[in-house]
Scaffold this motif. Structure first.
Motif, PDB file in Angstrom:
ATOM      1  N   UNK A 137      14.315 -44.720 -36.384  1.00  0.00           N
ATOM      2  CA  UNK A 137      14.163 -44.887 -37.827  1.00  0.00           C
ATOM      3  C   UNK A 137      15.481 -44.946 -38.580  1.00  0.00           C
ATOM      4  N   UNK A 138      16.580 -44.612 -37.909  1.00  0.00           N
ATOM      5  CA  UNK A 138      17.882 -44.615 -38.586  1.00  0.00           C
ATOM      6  C   UNK A 138      18.548 -45.975 -38.555  1.00  0.00           C
ATOM      7  N   UNK A 139      19.785 -46.014 -39.069  1.00  0.00           N
ATOM      8  CA  UNK A 139      20.539 -47.269 -39.094  1.00  0.00           C
ATOM      9  C   UNK A 139      21.195 -47.582 -37.757  1.00  0.00           C
ATOM     10  N   UNK A 140      21.209 -46.611 -36.827  1.00  0.00           N
ATOM     11  CA  UNK A 140      21.796 -46.822 -35.503  1.00  0.00           C
ATOM     12  C   UNK A 140      20.874 -46.222 -34.459  1.00  0.00           C
ATOM     13  N   UNK A 141      20.904 -46.787 -33.253  1.00  0.00           N
ATOM     14  CA  UNK A 141      19.935 -46.330 -32.252  1.00  0.00           C
ATOM     15  C   UNK A 141      20.330 -46.822 -30.872  1.00  0.00           C
ATOM     16  N   UNK A 142      20.430 -45.883 -29.920  1.00  0.00           N
ATOM     17  CA  UNK A 142      20.547 -46.194 -28.499  1.00  0.00           C
ATOM     18  C   UNK A 142      19.266 -45.674 -27.849  1.00  0.00           C
ATOM     19  N   UNK A 143      18.468 -46.550 -27.327  1.00  0.00           N
ATOM     20  CA  UNK A 143      17.150 -46.156 -26.815  1.00  0.00           C
ATOM     21  C   UNK A 143      17.262 -45.429 -25.480  1.00  0.00           C
ATOM     22  N   UNK A 144      16.197 -44.716 -25.120  1.00  0.00           N
ATOM     23  CA  UNK A 144      16.142 -44.057 -23.816  1.00  0.00           C
ATOM     24  C   UNK A 144      16.260 -45.079 -22.689  1.00  0.00           C
ATOM     25  N   UNK A 145      15.608 -46.207 -22.838  1.00  0.00           N
ATOM     26  CA  UNK A 145      15.680 -47.245 -21.810  1.00  0.00           C
ATOM     27  C   UNK A 145      17.113 -47.737 -21.632  1.00  0.00           C
ATOM     28  N   UNK A 146      17.834 -47.890 -22.746  1.00  0.00           N
ATOM     29  CA  UNK A 146      19.233 -48.330 -22.656  1.00  0.00           C
ATOM     30  C   UNK A 146      20.092 -47.273 -21.981  1.00  0.00           C
ATOM     31  N   UNK A 147      19.847 -46.006 -22.302  1.00  0.00           N
ATOM     32  CA  UNK A 147      20.635 -44.924 -21.694  1.00  0.00           C
ATOM     33  C   UNK A 147      20.391 -44.851 -20.194  1.00  0.00           C
ATOM     34  N   UNK A 148      19.151 -44.890 -19.786  1.00  0.00           N
ATOM     35  CA  UNK A 148      18.847 -44.757 -18.357  1.00  0.00           C
ATOM     36  C   UNK A 148      19.285 -45.979 -17.555  1.00  0.00           C
ATOM     37  N   UNK A 149      19.452 -47.107 -18.231  1.00  0.00           N
ATOM     38  CA  UNK A 149      19.879 -48.321 -17.530  1.00  0.00           C
ATOM     39  C   UNK A 149      21.384 -48.416 -17.367  1.00  0.00           C
ATOM     40  N   UNK A 150      22.132 -47.545 -18.025  1.00  0.00           N
ATOM     41  CA  UNK A 150      23.593 -47.646 -17.992  1.00  0.00           C
ATOM     42  C   UNK A 150      24.138 -47.293 -16.623  1.00  0.00           C
ATOM     43  N   UNK A 151      24.923 -48.202 -16.059  1.00  0.00           N
ATOM     44  CA  UNK A 151      25.576 -47.979 -14.771  1.00  0.00           C
ATOM     45  C   UNK A 151      27.090 -47.881 -14.906  1.00  0.00           C
ATOM     46  N   UNK A 152      27.631 -48.162 -16.076  1.00  0.00           N
ATOM     47  CA  UNK A 152      29.068 -48.034 -16.305  1.00  0.00           C
ATOM     48  C   UNK A 152      29.466 -46.562 -16.203  1.00  0.00           C
ATOM     49  N   UNK A 153      30.479 -46.224 -15.422  1.00  0.00           N
ATOM     50  CA  UNK A 153      30.938 -44.833 -15.347  1.00  0.00           C
ATOM     51  C   UNK A 153      31.223 -44.290 -16.750  1.00  0.00           C
ATOM     52  N   UNK A 154      30.619 -43.144 -17.051  1.00  0.00           N
ATOM     53  CA  UNK A 154      30.636 -42.625 -18.420  1.00  0.00           C
ATOM     54  C   UNK A 154      31.077 -41.167 -18.429  1.00  0.00           C
ATOM     55  N   UNK A 155      31.984 -40.846 -19.349  1.00  0.00           N
ATOM     56  CA  UNK A 155      32.438 -39.462 -19.539  1.00  0.00           C
ATOM     57  C   UNK A 155      32.245 -39.133 -21.013  1.00  0.00           C
ATOM     58  N   UNK A 156      31.305 -38.242 -21.316  1.00  0.00           N
ATOM     59  CA  UNK A 156      30.998 -37.859 -22.688  1.00  0.00           C
ATOM     60  C   UNK A 156      31.733 -36.572 -23.053  1.00  0.00           C
ATOM     61  N   UNK A 157      32.223 -36.507 -24.307  1.00  0.00           N
ATOM     62  CA  UNK A 157      32.979 -35.342 -24.780  1.00  0.00           C
ATOM     63  C   UNK A 157      32.415 -34.915 -26.128  1.00  0.00           C
ATOM     64  N   UNK A 158      32.232 -33.605 -26.302  1.00  0.00           N
ATOM     65  CA  UNK A 158      31.691 -33.098 -27.563  1.00  0.00           C
ATOM     66  C   UNK A 158      32.059 -31.621 -27.688  1.00  0.00           C
ATOM     67  N   UNK A 159      31.904 -31.086 -28.891  1.00  0.00           N
ATOM     68  CA  UNK A 159      32.053 -29.649 -29.118  1.00  0.00           C
ATOM     69  C   UNK A 159      30.727 -29.091 -29.612  1.00  0.00           C
ATOM     70  N   UNK A 160      30.358 -27.947 -29.078  1.00  0.00           N
ATOM     71  CA  UNK A 160      29.050 -27.366 -29.380  1.00  0.00           C
ATOM     72  C   UNK A 160      28.913 -26.967 -30.849  1.00  0.00           C
ATOM     73  N   UNK A 161      30.027 -26.764 -31.553  1.00  0.00           N
ATOM     74  CA  UNK A 161      29.952 -26.342 -32.952  1.00  0.00           C
ATOM     75  C   UNK A 161      30.061 -27.510 -33.923  1.00  0.00           C
ATOM     76  N   UNK A 162      29.847 -28.730 -33.432  1.00  0.00           N
ATOM     77  CA  UNK A 162      29.896 -29.916 -34.274  1.00  0.00           C
ATOM     78  C   UNK A 162      28.763 -29.870 -35.304  1.00  0.00           C
ATOM     79  N   UNK A 163      29.136 -29.838 -36.589  1.00  0.00           N
ATOM     80  CA  UNK A 163      28.141 -29.786 -37.654  1.00  0.00           C
ATOM     81  C   UNK A 163      27.819 -31.166 -38.214  1.00  0.00           C
TER      82      UNK A 163
END
Length: 418
Positions: free
Chosen positions: A329-355
């Motif tokens: 419903x938002x202006x941006x969207x990565x679907x579950x199907x797109x995420x599960x189909x990704x084969x490009x090596x991926x390294x995600x970075x985040x901080x747990x206190x991100x507001x």
């Protein structure tokens, strides 16, 4: 540029009596041996909290006749006025603390200025919260000579009573050249000193956050090709000697959205691809070593680029990314199907206190669905003893901090090929 007259100064235009009094000379003509003008060059550096002016360089022919030992940290006073280029309002106006003064080998004076996290008056950008955009400020540095510089030989004083401000200089930012694609998308490009292997150099594509795009609403037409480098060290980190050594030479491409990537991922994706293809056509790029990295808005866009062009990238590094509401419903969207189909090596970075973008709803969710992905989830964003806002986890990637199985994130990228 104006020279201010205030109670802080005794050496101003026409103030020969004040100069004589300081030098203890019998007459003004004996005391003031020479008066001259100087070029003032503000020197900036992109710190972890954004770009600040950290020093000023004073250049003048008159300085060649100065006894160098007469220069002290209190010889000059510095005052700055910063104007928002869009509203023409004063963003800040204040004195800058001079923490030191020294000579260069070519006879220029460097005034070191107080700077760092929590120090006011040094920033080159202003964040316009109502629009979610950074703009580069118009800076006016007023310099006043408040103590004499002693002339060589017969003595007397050398007084700089007129100052002209030059353009802002930031060596790291200035190393990126300015470009515009055929479709009109701004981008900056760092070119390596070494062109990599026989197959060419790697290409790192840096996708900026929401604050670094253009502003073209409410009568504004601001699209500067600057803020994507000045707001943080995201792109600059990959241009450092350390990163370049690991990659064996890498081009760094930093395109700039006309607004924000999240507002139109479908529309921006082909424009980013066009920039990549133009750079690859003009330079020796190893097309098997094209890496996409982005923070916040750019973290979303790095995932979007992989979803749209799955065969393009050797690796993807989404930092504090957004993936959108799960119902789309938002202006941006990565679907579950797109995420599960990704084969490009991926390294995600985040901080747990991100507001700003919740780590669990975005990065952790994506990590659980991208097969084989790596995730660095920090408790806070703390670097060199300073705790920054929790959304700023791009600082860790810009400093090559995330590690996995004995390899840093830059090492992992540099050795990952498609």
């Amino acid at each position: 540029m104006r020279t201010p007259i205030s109670r802080r100064t005794v050496l101003v235009s026409g103030a020969t009596i004040g100069a004589s009094a300081l030098l203890g000379a019998p007459t003004a003509s004996a005391a003031v041996r020479e008066r001259g003008d100087a070029l003032v060059t503000p020197i900036a550096e992109v710190l972890d909290g954004g770009e600040q002016v950290t020093s000023l360089v004073l250049s003048s022919q008159s300085l060649s006749r100065v006894e160098r030992s007469s220069l002290t940290g209190s010889t000059f006073a510095v005052h700055v006025t910063a104007i928002n280029p869009l509203t023409r309002e004063v963003a800040y106006e204040q004195d800058r603390l001079v923490t030191g003064a020294r000579w260069t080998g070519s006879g220029e004076i460097i005034l070191e200025l107080e700077h760092g996290w929590g120090v006011d008056g040094g920033g080159t950008l202003q964040y316009m919260g109502g629009y979610g955009r950074n703009v580069v400020l118009d800076l006016d540095y007023a310099i006043t000579q408040v103590e004499p510089l002693r002339g060589r030989g017969a003595g007397g004083a050398v007084v700089l009573d007129s100052f002209r401000q030059g353009r802002l200089s930031d060596p790291e930012v200035d190393a990126f050249t300015h470009h515009v694609t055929a479709s009109g998308l701004n981008f900056r490009l760092f070119s390596p000193a070494h062109q990599g292997s026989r197959d060419g150099a790697a290409l790192v594509v840096w996708l900026h956050g929401g604050g670094e795009g253009g502003l073209r609403t409410d009568g504004y037409d601001y699209y500067d090709n600057e803020t994507q480098l000045r707001a943080n060290r995201g792109a600059l980190g990959f241009a450092t000697p350390e990163a370049q050594d690991l990659f064996g030479g890498a081009y760094v491409l930093a395109p700039q959205a006309t607004s924000a990537w999240m507002l139109d991922g479908d529309g921006f994706a082909p424009l980013i691809l066009e920039a990549i293809m133009e750079v690859a056509a003009a330079h020796r790029i190893d097309t098997g070593r094209i890496h996409v990295v982005g923070c916040s808005n750019g973290g979303y866009m790095s995932l979007k680029m992989v979803a749209e062009y799955s065969e393009m990238f050797a690796s993807s590094v989404p930092i504090c990314c957004g993936i959108g509401a799960r119902d789309g419903s938002g202006s941006f969207f990565i679907s579950d199907d797109e995420l599960t189909a990704m084969e490009t090596p991926t390294w995600l970075v985040h901080s747990a206190d991100d507001a700003t973008l919740d780590a669990e709803d975005n990065t952790v969710y994506a990590h659980e669905r991208i097969d084989g992905s790596i995730m660095s989830l920090y408790d806070t964003v703390t670097w060199d003893g300073i705790t920054y806002p929790g959304h700023w986890s791009w600082i860790y990637v810009a400093r090559n901090d995330p590690h996995h199985r004995g390899r840093s994130i830059w090492e992992w990228m540099a050795t990952t090929k498609r």
